[in-house]
Design a protein around this motif. Structure first.
Motif, short mmCIF file in Angstrom:
data_model
loop_
_atom_site.label_atom_id
_atom_site.label_comp_id
_atom_site.label_asym_id
_atom_site.label_seq_id
_atom_site.Cartn_x
_atom_site.Cartn_y
_atom_site.Cartn_z
N ARG A 52 0.83 -1.20 0.00
CA ARG A 52 0.00 0.00 0.00
C ARG A 52 0.87 1.27 0.00
NH1 ARG A 52 -5.49 -0.43 1.18
NH2 ARG A 52 -6.19 -2.59 1.41
N TYR A 53 1.97 1.23 0.71
CA TYR A 53 2.87 2.37 0.76
C TYR A 53 3.48 2.65 -0.60
CZ TYR A 53 7.18 4.92 2.08
OH TYR A 53 8.21 5.82 2.17
N LEU A 54 4.01 1.62 -1.25
CA LEU A 54 4.69 1.80 -2.53
C LEU A 54 3.71 2.13 -3.65
CD1 LEU A 54 7.33 -1.07 -2.27
CD2 LEU A 54 7.71 1.38 -1.99
N SER A 55 2.45 1.76 -3.49
CA SER A 55 1.45 2.04 -4.53
C SER A 55 0.73 3.36 -4.29
CB SER A 55 0.42 0.91 -4.61
OG SER A 55 -0.33 0.83 -3.41
N GLY A 56 1.07 4.05 -3.19
CA GLY A 56 0.48 5.35 -2.92
C GLY A 56 -0.87 5.31 -2.25
N GLU A 57 -1.25 4.16 -1.69
CA GLU A 57 -2.56 4.02 -1.04
C GLU A 57 -2.55 4.50 0.40
OE1 GLU A 57 -4.32 0.10 -1.64
OE2 GLU A 57 -3.00 -0.19 -3.37
N ILE A 58 -1.38 4.66 0.98
CA ILE A 58 -1.27 5.05 2.38
C ILE A 58 -0.06 5.95 2.56
CG2 ILE A 58 0.07 3.01 3.02
CD1 ILE A 58 -1.32 3.02 5.73
N GLU A 59 -0.17 6.90 3.47
CA GLU A 59 0.97 7.75 3.82
C GLU A 59 1.68 7.15 5.01
OE1 GLU A 59 0.40 12.00 3.40
OE2 GLU A 59 1.27 12.28 5.40
N VAL A 60 3.00 7.07 4.94
CA VAL A 60 3.80 6.45 5.99
C VAL A 60 4.92 7.38 6.42
CG1 VAL A 60 5.33 4.53 6.60
CG2 VAL A 60 3.30 4.10 5.19
N GLU A 61 4.96 7.69 7.70
CA GLU A 61 6.06 8.47 8.28
C GLU A 61 6.93 7.53 9.12
OE1 GLU A 61 7.04 12.20 11.32
OE2 GLU A 61 4.96 11.62 10.94
N LEU A 62 8.14 7.27 8.65
CA LEU A 62 9.06 6.41 9.40
C LEU A 62 9.90 7.27 10.34
CD1 LEU A 62 10.19 3.88 6.64
CD2 LEU A 62 8.78 3.41 8.66
N VAL A 63 9.99 6.85 11.60
CA VAL A 63 10.65 7.60 12.65
C VAL A 63 11.63 6.67 13.37
CG1 VAL A 63 10.28 8.99 14.74
CG2 VAL A 63 8.53 8.94 12.96
N PRO A 64 12.85 7.13 13.70
CA PRO A 64 13.73 6.29 14.52
C PRO A 64 13.00 5.82 15.78
CG PRO A 64 14.92 8.22 13.73
CD PRO A 64 13.47 8.42 13.35
N GLN A 65 13.20 4.57 16.15
CA GLN A 65 12.38 3.96 17.20
C GLN A 65 12.45 4.70 18.53
OE1 GLN A 65 12.97 -0.30 18.83
NE2 GLN A 65 11.44 -0.49 17.21
N GLY A 66 13.64 5.07 18.95
CA GLY A 66 13.77 5.81 20.20
C GLY A 66 13.13 7.18 20.13
N THR A 67 13.22 7.82 18.96
CA THR A 67 12.60 9.12 18.76
C THR A 67 11.09 9.01 18.83
OG1 THR A 67 14.43 9.87 17.38
CG2 THR A 67 12.36 11.07 17.17
N LEU A 68 10.53 7.94 18.24
CA LEU A 68 9.09 7.73 18.29
C LEU A 68 8.62 7.56 19.73
CD1 LEU A 68 6.41 7.25 16.82
CD2 LEU A 68 7.00 4.81 16.73
N ALA A 69 9.36 6.77 20.50
CA ALA A 69 9.00 6.57 21.91
C ALA A 69 9.02 7.88 22.67
CB ALA A 69 9.97 5.57 22.55
N GLU A 70 10.04 8.70 22.43
CA GLU A 70 10.16 9.96 23.15
C GLU A 70 9.12 10.98 22.68
OE1 GLU A 70 11.72 12.68 26.00
OE2 GLU A 70 11.61 10.50 25.78
N ARG A 71 8.75 10.95 21.42
CA ARG A 71 7.71 11.86 20.92
C ARG A 71 6.37 11.57 21.60
NH1 ARG A 71 7.63 12.13 14.48
NH2 ARG A 71 6.01 13.70 14.97
#
Length: 250
Positions: free
Chosen positions: A89-108
């Motif tokens: 779905r990501y590569l076909s443009g069906e969904i938007e994906v924000e990838l975040v470093p794992q520790g940064t995601l936890a802290e956010r």
């Protein structure tokens, strides 16, 4: 005055989650995933959901159930891994994906729950995380339709740090081993992964608990101030845990 937060069913607990809602969801792989609440949300039929979770479940399990039904419009996480449907779905443009470093995601998530609007971290400095240009959404022809913006970088003590904004969501779905009627929660071992952080980030946090009981204050991992609704699981629901990768000796 203490108020009981137990609701009668998972369906009742997620009844207010509407189309386009943002959700912080606990779990890591299939460990500590609030599967009963996710199933109830699937049955409700909410669409256009914006999900924040370490990963988007696996094919057919956890958030993968909502993903396969086309209910998730945007996913913020740190791992696509072996979720083939998310990758497709990501590569076909069906969904938007924000990838975040794992520790940064936890802290956010933690910062959002603590009322901290943003923070500086060295993670991502010198990469597209800081410089911008990470593909968030692809167009049908494979070009990048939406890319991540550049972020502020400052030096402290001669070391560069990137500014990351905190995350808060409309709702949070989490799973705990034990909980009381006031929303205090205890997590079991590695299921204490993103669950406490997701719970902190949600404006309305819903917890499914394997055991509803009285708790010793000293054993509480997450205080009930972060939790608005509690769903007590049946013994069958509590025992229904799947293994992401089963490894046995030859």
């Amino acid at each position: 005055m203490k108020v009981g937060k137990v609701v009668g069913s998972a369906a009742e607990a997620v009844a207010e989650v509407g189309d386009g809602a943002s959700l912080a969801v606990g779990g890591f792989g299939l460990c500590g995933v609030p599967s009963v609440l996710i199933d109830a949300l699937y049955e409700k039929g909410a669409r256009g959901l914006r999900v924040v979770s370490n990963n988007c479940g696996v094919d057919g399990r956890g958030l993968g159930l909502l993903l396969a039904a086309g209910r998730i419009a945007r996913a913020t996480g740190s791992y696509i891994g072996e979720n083939k449907e998310l990758a497709r779905r990501y590569l076909s443009g069906e969904i938007e994906v924000e990838l975040v470093p794992q520790g940064t995601l936890a802290e956010r998530l933690r910062a959002g729950g603590s009322g901290i609007p943003a923070f500086y971290t060295p993670a991502g400095v010198g990469t597209l995380v800081a410089e911008g240009g990470l593909p968030w959404r692809y167009a049908a022809d494979g070009s990048v339709a939406v890319a991540s913006p550049a972020k502020e970088v400052r030096e402290f003590g001669g070391v560069p740090y990137v500014l990351e904004e905190s995350i808060t969501t409309d709702f949070a779905l989490v799973r705990a081993a034990k909980g009381d009627r006031y929303g205090n929660l205890v997590f079991d071992k590695s299921a204490r992964n993103f669950n406490p952080l997701a719970a902190m980030a949600g404006r309305v946090t819903i917890a499914e608990v394997e055991q509803l009981c009285e708790l010793d204050p000293d054993e509480v991992h997450l205080p009930g101030v972060f939790v608005q609704r509690v769903v007590a699981l049946t013994p069958e629901q509590a025992a229904d845990k799947h293994v992401e990768k089963r490894t046995v000796r030859a």
